[in-house]
Design a protein around this motif. Structure first.
Motif, short mmCIF file in Angstrom:
data_model
loop_
_atom_site.label_atom_id
_atom_site.label_comp_id
_atom_site.label_asym_id
_atom_site.label_seq_id
_atom_site.Cartn_x
_atom_site.Cartn_y
_atom_site.Cartn_z
N ALA A 158 0.84 -1.21 0.00
CA ALA A 158 0.00 0.00 0.00
C ALA A 158 0.87 1.26 0.00
CB ALA A 158 -0.93 -0.02 1.21
N GLN A 159 1.99 1.19 0.71
CA GLN A 159 2.90 2.34 0.74
C GLN A 159 3.51 2.59 -0.64
OE1 GLN A 159 6.28 1.84 3.35
NE2 GLN A 159 6.37 4.05 3.76
N SER A 160 3.89 1.54 -1.33
CA SER A 160 4.44 1.67 -2.68
C SER A 160 3.41 2.24 -3.65
CB SER A 160 4.95 0.32 -3.19
OG SER A 160 6.00 -0.16 -2.37
N GLU A 161 2.18 1.76 -3.52
CA GLU A 161 1.12 2.26 -4.40
C GLU A 161 0.85 3.74 -4.13
OE1 GLU A 161 -1.63 2.66 -7.28
OE2 GLU A 161 -0.24 0.98 -6.95
N LEU A 162 0.93 4.17 -2.88
CA LEU A 162 0.75 5.58 -2.56
C LEU A 162 1.85 6.43 -3.19
CD1 LEU A 162 -0.62 7.90 -1.07
CD2 LEU A 162 0.73 7.28 0.97
N ALA A 163 3.10 5.96 -3.11
CA ALA A 163 4.21 6.71 -3.72
C ALA A 163 4.05 6.81 -5.23
CB ALA A 163 5.54 6.04 -3.36
N ALA A 164 3.62 5.71 -5.87
CA ALA A 164 3.42 5.73 -7.32
C ALA A 164 2.28 6.68 -7.70
CB ALA A 164 3.14 4.32 -7.82
N ALA A 165 1.22 6.69 -6.91
CA ALA A 165 0.09 7.58 -7.21
C ALA A 165 0.51 9.05 -7.08
CB ALA A 165 -1.08 7.26 -6.27
N LYS A 166 1.32 9.34 -6.07
CA LYS A 166 1.80 10.71 -5.91
C LYS A 166 2.68 11.13 -7.10
CE LYS A 166 1.67 11.03 -0.86
NZ LYS A 166 2.47 11.19 0.39
N ALA A 167 3.52 10.20 -7.58
CA ALA A 167 4.38 10.50 -8.73
C ALA A 167 3.55 10.78 -9.98
CB ALA A 167 5.35 9.35 -8.97
N ARG A 168 2.48 9.97 -10.18
CA ARG A 168 1.60 10.20 -11.34
C ARG A 168 0.90 11.55 -11.23
NH1 ARG A 168 0.68 4.58 -10.58
NH2 ARG A 168 -1.18 4.99 -9.33
N ALA A 169 0.54 11.94 -10.02
CA ALA A 169 -0.11 13.24 -9.83
C ALA A 169 0.86 14.38 -10.13
CB ALA A 169 -0.65 13.34 -8.41
N VAL A 170 2.10 14.23 -9.69
CA VAL A 170 3.11 15.26 -9.99
C VAL A 170 3.32 15.39 -11.49
CG1 VAL A 170 5.55 15.85 -9.75
CG2 VAL A 170 4.27 15.06 -7.76
N THR A 171 3.40 14.26 -12.19
CA THR A 171 3.58 14.29 -13.64
C THR A 171 2.40 14.96 -14.32
OG1 THR A 171 4.90 12.25 -13.57
CG2 THR A 171 3.94 12.86 -15.69
N ALA A 172 1.19 14.63 -13.89
CA ALA A 172 0.01 15.25 -14.48
C ALA A 172 -0.02 16.74 -14.21
CB ALA A 172 -1.25 14.58 -13.91
N ARG A 173 0.40 17.14 -13.00
CA ARG A 173 0.44 18.56 -12.68
C ARG A 173 1.47 19.29 -13.56
NH1 ARG A 173 1.06 17.71 -7.79
NH2 ARG A 173 -1.16 17.48 -7.29
N GLN A 174 2.61 18.66 -13.82
CA GLN A 174 3.61 19.25 -14.70
C GLN A 174 3.09 19.36 -16.13
OE1 GLN A 174 7.00 16.70 -14.20
NE2 GLN A 174 7.82 17.89 -12.48
N GLN A 175 2.34 18.36 -16.55
CA GLN A 175 1.77 18.40 -17.90
C GLN A 175 0.81 19.58 -18.06
OE1 GLN A 175 3.93 16.54 -19.49
NE2 GLN A 175 2.40 15.37 -20.63
N VAL A 176 0.07 19.88 -17.00
CA VAL A 176 -0.83 21.03 -17.06
C VAL A 176 -0.04 22.32 -17.22
CG1 VAL A 176 -2.50 22.39 -15.75
CG2 VAL A 176 -2.68 19.90 -15.78
N THR A 177 1.05 22.45 -16.48
CA THR A 177 1.86 23.68 -16.60
C THR A 177 2.49 23.78 -17.98
OG1 THR A 177 3.83 22.59 -15.70
CG2 THR A 177 2.34 23.64 -14.14
#
Length: 385
Positions: A158-177
């Motif tokens: 569950a901890q690994s999945e949380l880290a991966a989800a946060k990384a995907r969110a950061v990438t998506a946020r960068q894509q928006v910028t």
């Protein structure tokens, strides 16, 4: 035979007339002969100084004026162009919006990624609570060690999945910028390649931004002349669109390799005065690297007159005009100058555009700027009448 009274009278009149002529002659002619010739009046624009140059025969550079700071802005996401805020030639400050792409699909991805982060966070917190209970039960001897290890594995997953989800969110946020293309530094927009409504793919060139204050001369020189080049040597060049204006600079960089096809070496010359550099990139330029070993006296060809194989100039020596024979050397077709091998010294003053009516030893007089030789001579002639 005795002379008649009429003949006597005529003879006396003739004698008196001849006597008068022998004493006075023609008064106007005598006055004109006594008056000295008017001096040749010369203004600064009628004169030219003998200079020194190391350009004739020096290595030739051909190239263009380019900015040292330039950025090719490309699309980092695939989207439709919604807005073009700046056009070619407009100035921008660092961070100014230039192009806006459609962020709709990317924002949806960001929303999905943020939801996945919340779900992974909840799952991780739940596995943490389960692991804490399993540890308590294990200490009381109510569950086996295998059950405790299974709880730890689920918590780690569950901890690994949380880290991966946060990384995907950061990438998506960068894509928006990245849907907003902004100026990386203060400069001018150049070469806009897209318009509103265009669909761009990742990597497509959108626009260029250049810094006009960083212009320099980027050119090529024959590899045969490479041995004559040194960093710091003066460079004189002319730029297409600026007429006969000569720009000065210094050799700043010499490439370490020659082009395999043209056998030319790329060099860069910096302007001595960047404030006078053109503000437009890509202008063709041609110049020469000035070599101290090649310095020679030079003079514009317009000041040299030829008579057969002989050449001469009209030198202003004090208050007199002197016809001086000179020996000519190499000629620079681009600059219209010729080497003076002998006959003159550095700093000698000669007529800029001599005529065929000049006289060796004629008197000259300097006048203020704006009174050219032709108009000054005419004025002097009118004043002497």
């Amino acid at each position: 035979m005795r002379a008649t009274p009429l003949l006597t009278t005529l003879s006396l009149a003739l004698v008196l007339t001849l006597a008068a002529c022998s004493k006075g002659g023609k008064p106007d002619d005598a006055k004109a002969a006594a008056k000295p010739a008017a001096p040749l009046l010369l203004a600064p624009e009628d004169l030219r100084q003998v200079g020194q140059s190391g350009l004739i025969g020096a290595p030739v550079i051909t190239g263009a004026i380019q900015p040292a700071r330039r950025a090719d802005l490309r699309a980092e996401v695939a989207a439709v162009v919604l807005q073009v805020a700046k056009d070619n030639g407009e100035r921008v400050r660092a961070g100014d919006l230039i192009i806006r792409l459609d962020p709709t699909a990317i924002r949806d991805s960001l929303t999905s990624a943020e939801e996945a982060v919340r779900a992974a966070q909840q799952s991780f917190e739940q596995t943490e609570r389960v692991l804490a209970r399993q540890r308590t039960l294990n200490q009381q001897g109510m569950i086996s060690m295998q059950g405790l290890e299974d709880a730890e594995v689920r918590r780690n997953a569950a901890q690994s999945e949380l880290a991966a989800a946060k990384a995907r969110a950061v990438t998506a946020r960068q894509q928006v910028t990245r849907t907003e293309v902004r100026a990386p530094f203060d400069g001018v927009v150049s070469e806009r390649k897209i318009s509103v409504g265009d669909t761009v793919q990742i990597g497509r060139e959108l626009v260029k931004v250049i810094d006009p204050g960083s212009m320099r001369f980027e050119g090529q020189i024959s590899a045969d002349r490479l041995g004559e080049l040194k960093v710091g040597q003066p460079v004189a060049f002319r730029i297409n669109g600026f007429g006969d204006v000569e720009f000065r600079g210094k050799l700043a960089r010499i490439d370490a390799s020659a082009n395999a096809t043209t056998r030319q070496v790329e060099v860069i010359a910096e302007f001595d005065d960047r404030a006078k550099a053109p503000q437009v990139a890509g202008l063709y330029a041609e110049g020469r690297v000035e070599s101290a070993e090649r310095r020679a006296l030079v003079l514009a060809e317009g000041s040299v007159q030829r008579q057969g194989d002989a050449a001469f100039v009209w030198k202003v020596a004090g208050n007199q005009l002197k016809k001086v024979s000179v020996t000519l050397g190499d000629r620079d077709d681009r600059r219209g100058e010729v080497v003076i091998a002998s006959g003159l010294a550095l700093g000698d003053v000669v007529l800029r555009s001599p005529t065929s009516s000049l006289v060796d030893g004629a008197a000259v007089q300097r006048v203020a700027a704006g009174a050219g030789a032709a108009s000054a001579v005419a004025a002097a002639a009118a004043a002497s009448k």
